[in-house]
Design an enzyme around this catalytic site. Structure first.
Site, PDB file in Angstrom:
ATOM      1  CB  THR A   1       3.409   0.762   6.884  1.00  0.00           C
ATOM      2  OG1 THR A   1       2.041   0.693   7.305  1.00  0.00           O
ATOM      3  CG2 THR A   1       4.280   0.583   8.116  1.00  0.00           C
TER       4      THR A   1
ATOM      5  N   GLY B   1       0.830  -1.209   0.000  1.00  0.00           N
ATOM      6  CA  GLY B   1       0.000   0.000   0.000  1.00  0.00           C
ATOM      7  C   GLY B   1       0.860   1.253   0.000  1.00  0.00           C
TER       8      GLY B   1
ATOM      9  CG  ASP C   1      -0.893   0.192   8.869  1.00  0.00           C
ATOM     10  OD1 ASP C   1      -1.709   1.105   8.670  1.00  0.00           O
ATOM     11  OD2 ASP C   1      -0.884  -0.870   8.217  1.00  0.00           O
TER      12      ASP C   1
ATOM     13  CG  ASP D   1       5.459  -7.108   7.500  1.00  0.00           C
ATOM     14  OD1 ASP D   1       4.615  -6.550   6.781  1.00  0.00           O
ATOM     15  OD2 ASP D   1       5.176  -7.960   8.364  1.00  0.00           O
TER      16      ASP D   1
ATOM     17  CG  ASP E   1       2.325  -2.461  10.993  1.00  0.00           C
ATOM     18  OD1 ASP E   1       3.123  -1.975  10.153  1.00  0.00           O
ATOM     19  OD2 ASP E   1       1.373  -3.194  10.676  1.00  0.00           O
TER      20      ASP E   1
ATOM     21  NE  ARG F   1      -1.387 -18.802 -13.608  1.00  0.00           N
ATOM     22  CZ  ARG F   1      -0.764 -19.922 -13.932  1.00  0.00           C
ATOM     23  NH1 ARG F   1      -0.022 -19.975 -15.006  1.00  0.00           N
ATOM     24  NH2 ARG F   1      -0.881 -21.006 -13.199  1.00  0.00           N
TER      25      ARG F   1
ATOM     26  NE  ARG G   1      -2.423  -4.571   6.641  1.00  0.00           N
ATOM     27  CZ  ARG G   1      -3.200  -4.865   5.600  1.00  0.00           C
ATOM     28  NH1 ARG G   1      -4.180  -5.716   5.713  1.00  0.00           N
ATOM     29  NH2 ARG G   1      -2.987  -4.302   4.434  1.00  0.00           N
TER      30      ARG G   1
END
Ligand code: F6P
Length: 359
Positions: free
Chosen positions: A137, A13, A139, A115, A141, A84, A183
């Site tokens: 991130t 992200g 987050d 990570d 984290d 796919r 998250r």
């Protein structure tokens, strides 16, 4: 190792500050006489080499203040289990990535990611692709670094939203529930909740009882505060309950969290007798211009990643250990999450100013 050509990619992200890292890597490399190749959409740029381009200082001029990433990103492009569209399931493109890494004449990769992305890059390193990671991130984290860039920008966004919700909550004597990202960690909720003066903060690390939350809101009502602000981290759970999900995870993509704000608001109404509304901040927290702090940290990480490469130090990520930026072995951080320590001074500080965690 004498570097001639390095690659840079962004995976997972997006987080405000990615462009600042790309810029820092390209400028450091070019100033040292090293060519920099930008790989598009995470590892897609290695799977499909035509999706790569040389980056010069001209390409990165002016991007320091922009959110997003000029290289594009994806969190569904794991080359070891590449999705796919057919029924036959994911395919392993890792050997193809390694072959293309050499065909493109690359000496090493700067991998900017969370990570998951760093773990993938580390697997490629074990197969002969030298890499240095830059953790990112919103987050906050990632284990091993006290801060990731993007986090402060996300906290600013959430704090601004809480500020704005205060006046309307107060005017209508309502309970406003704000759902924030993060998250499985409560960092964004905790920091923005304290900075925004929230009354209740729900985080994954402290399972909550809605009855306790409702009692806190009723107590405020008794002393004259006829409104309340609840900040709910998307990963928070009720005592004995599970996470609220938008969709379950698969081998190709992670589970998608979301919905706790609406659930908490709905359940609080009968318990408090007050009108309860919810707001989901969602991707607003990932957008916009990075704060000055995030630009600084991103630039330090990018330039340090290049220094590490010049020294021949690979298989590490840049990490903030105030006041320094240091290398941390990737194997020490993969598959781990840096959550909020429940006895930390930040949580205690929140409790001292009367924030209820629902416990
Ligand atoms: O990891 C960053 C993050 O924004 C989380 O806070 C959130 O749960 C997730 O990504 C959302 O991912 P996506 O944009 O793929 O739905």
């Amino acid at each position: 190792m004498s570097l001639k050509r390095i690659g840079v990619l962004t995976g997972g992200g997006d987080a405000p500050g990615l462009n600042a890292v790309i810029r820092a890597v390209v400028k450091s490399a070019t100033n040292a006489g090293v060519e920099c190749l930008g790989l598009e959409d995470s590892f897609d740029g290695l799977i499909y080499p035509e999706r790569s381009r040389v980056l010069t200082p001209r390409d990165v001029t002016g991007i320091l203040r922009f959110g997003g990433t000029i290289l594009g990103t994806t969190n569904r492009g794991n080359p070891f289990a590449y999705p796919r569209s057919t029924e036959s399931g994911p395919v392993d493109y890792s050997a193809r990535c390694i072959e293309n890494f050499h065909k493109l004449g690359l000496d090493a990769l700067v991998v900017i990611g969370g990570d998951g992305t760093l773990a993938i890059a580390y697997e490629l390193q074990k197969r002969g692709v030298p890499m240095v990671g830059v953790p990112k991130t919103i987050d906050n984290d990632i284990v091993g670094t006290t801060m990731t860039f993007g986090f402060e920008t996300a906290v600013e966004c959430a704090t601004d939203a809480i500020d704005r919700l205060h006046s309307t909550a107060e005017a209508h004597h309502r309970v406003m529930v704000v759902e924030v990202m993060g998250r499985y960690a409560g960092w964004i909720a905790l920091h923005s909740g304290i900075a925004g003066g929230a009354d209740v903060v729900l985080i994954p690390e402290i399972p909550y009882s809605l009855e306790k939350v409702a009692e806190h809101i009723r107590a405020r009502e008794r002393w004259g505060a006829r409104f309340s602000i609840v900040v709910a981290a998307e990963g928070a759970t009720a005592i004995g309950g599970g996470r609220v999900l938008q969709s379950a995870g698969t081998v190709e993509k992670m589970e998608r969290l979301g919905g706790i704000g609406e659930q908490v608001a709905r359940q609080l109404e009968p318990l408090t007798g007050k009108e309860c509304r919810h707001v989901v901040l969602g991707h607003l927290q990932r957008g916009g211009s990075p704060t000055a702090y995030d630009r600084m940290l991103a630039t330090r990480f990018g330039t340090y990643a290049f220094e590490l490469m010049q020294q021949g130090t690979f298989g590490v990520m840049t990490a903030l250990h105030p006041p320094d930026v240091v290398p941390i072995p990737i194997e020490d951080i993969v598959s781990r999450t840096r959550t909020v320590p429940v006895e930390s001074d930040i949580v205690r500080s929140a409790r001292h100013v009367g924030i209820c965690f629902g416990d």
